[in-house]
Design an enzyme around this catalytic site. Structure first.
Site, PDB file in Angstrom:
ATOM      1  CB  CYS A 211      -0.988  -0.036   1.165  1.00 32.74           C
ATOM      2  SG  CYS A 211      -2.376   1.097   0.907  1.00 32.74           S
TER       3      CYS A 211
ATOM      4  CD  GLU B 179      -1.087  -5.958   5.628  1.00 33.76           C
ATOM      5  OE1 GLU B 179      -0.627  -6.355   4.534  1.00 33.76           O
ATOM      6  OE2 GLU B 179      -1.709  -4.879   5.743  1.00 33.76           O
TER       7      GLU B 179
ATOM      8  CG  HIS C  98      -3.537  -3.548   3.144  1.00 34.29           C
ATOM      9  ND1 HIS C  98      -2.562  -3.076   3.994  1.00 34.29           N
ATOM     10  CD2 HIS C  98      -4.089  -2.456   2.563  1.00 34.29           C
ATOM     11  CE1 HIS C  98      -2.521  -1.755   3.936  1.00 34.29           C
ATOM     12  NE2 HIS C  98      -3.438  -1.349   3.076  1.00 34.29           N
TER      13      HIS C  98
END
Ligand SMILES: *[C@@H]1O[C@H](CO)[C@@H](O)[C@H](O)[C@H]1NC(C)=O
Ligand SMILES: *[C@@H]1O[C@H](CO)[C@@H](O)[C@H](O)[C@H]1NC(C)=O
Ligand SMILES: *[C@@H]1O[C@H](CO)[C@@H](O)[C@H](O)[C@H]1NC(C)=O
Length: 320
Positions: A138, A250, A248
């Site tokens: 990001c 994660e 993202h």
């Protein structure tokens, strides 16, 4: 018949081949452990907090740490505002670096300064055959674009809170990043909204196509659109182990704060295959701390994450 005589024993050609084969096989685990680092340590870059308080000047969202730990890496926080010498020493101690998402300035923050120092060191290292991987998520992805072309060429998109499927390109199949993903997961990534986007800025495809520095450095592995603007959502460098996702990986497994974060089995697999890929890249780097004491002192285990009660974007945060 070819015959080999060793210490009084006589081997036929077939026996010799078998013998050499056995030596080769027994050498394999040794050979691979020499070139693979099974104790990788990856740096995660901290960034400024919006309203600093005592002992809360910078932070790392814990999900980035869990992401790397889940694939067998340990993590060292890379603090902002360190000296160039301190960063050089740390660079030579760790096996890769991750630039997380967030909201720091891409040009004037401590995050941007440290990112540039590590980027330059990584370029220099890779150029002399010292393999050092860099990952940007990001904001980290956006930071990579600034570092590669020297300016902010991003455009505004309507993508601040939406899960999307990836539009893969013809480069995907031969990419390093996605090559090890199971075919079934690739199909799901291409058809289901498994990648969470939380960004206002994007690298549009038209900018990428007209910017020689970016085009010569990165190949585009996936794109997305906000309905109007087509932007790059995944890239990897042609000649360096540098990777970026505007989405993202994660969050799927480790953040529960927003309704649009996907948590399906395929979404969780996306987290793990992405982490596994990058940690495997770090296993190719052989940097190490000068001593076990230094290593212990640098690890994120010296800090405790704070549960933020689901306020804001993160479940848990490391403050420094
Ligand atoms: C970093 O340095 C800047 C400029 O000197 C300062 O304003 C900021 O508070 C520092 N941040 C941290 C986390 O040390
Ligand atoms: C932004 O995208 C969302 C869907 O993700 C849509 O509901 C909204 O209308 C869009 N806003 C604008 C200004 O296009
Ligand atoms: C992919 O497509 C682009 C644009 O159509 C083309 O320039 C490029 O050579 C293609 N790459 C591969 C690997 O086929």
């Amino acid at each position: 018949m070819a015959i080999l005589k060793v210490v009084g024993m006589t081997f036929t050609c077939r026996e010799t081949i078998m013998l050499l084969f056995c030596i080769f096989i027994s050498c394999l685990p040794f050979c691979s452990s020499v070139t693979r680092n099974d104790r990788p340590i990856i740096g995660v870059l901290a960034q400024e907090v919006r309203s600093p308080k005592p002992n809360q000047n910078s932070y790392i969202a814990a999900s980035y740490v869990k992401f790397l730990e889940s694939a067998g890496s340990r993590v060292v926080p890379v603090m902002i505002n360190q000296t160039l010498e301190e960063y050089k020493t740390l660079f030579n101690s760790i096996n890769g670096i991750l630039y997380p998402g967030g909201a720091a300035s891409l040009t004037s923050s401590g995050y941007a300064r440290a990112a540039k120092i590590f980027y330059d060191l990584a370029i220099e290292a890779n150029d002399r055959g010292d393999f050092f991987p860099v990952w940007g998520t990001c904001l980290g992805f956006e930071q990579l674009t600034v570092l590669t072309c020297g300016e902010k060429v991003l455009v505004n998109t309507n993508t601040s809170g939406v899960a999307l499927h990836l539009e893969f390109t013809n480069e995907t199949a031969n990419s390093r990043l996605f090559r090890g993903f199971p075919p079934e997961l690739m199909k799901e990534l291409a058809s289901e909204p498994l990648t969470e986007n939380s960004h206002k800025w994007s690298l549009s495809m038209s900018t990428y196509n007209s910017n020689d520095e970016l085009k010569n450095f990165y190949k585009v592995l996936s794109t997305n659109t906000d309905g109007k603007i087509k932007f790059v959502s995944t890239f990897e460098a042609h000649d360096y182990p540098f990777y970026g996702t505007q989405w993202h990986p994660e969050k799927n497994a480790f953040e529960w704060t927003k309704p649009y974060i996907p948590h399906s089995p395929s979404a969780i697999k996306t987290t793990f295959y992405t982490a596994e890929f990058f940690v495997n890249e770090a296993r190719k780097n052989l940097h190490r701390f000068d001593s076990e004491e230094e290593e212990k002192g640098a690890l994120i285990y010296n800090h405790s994450p704070v549960y933020t009660g689901g306020r804001g974007s993160f479940e848990q945060i490391y403050y420094f």
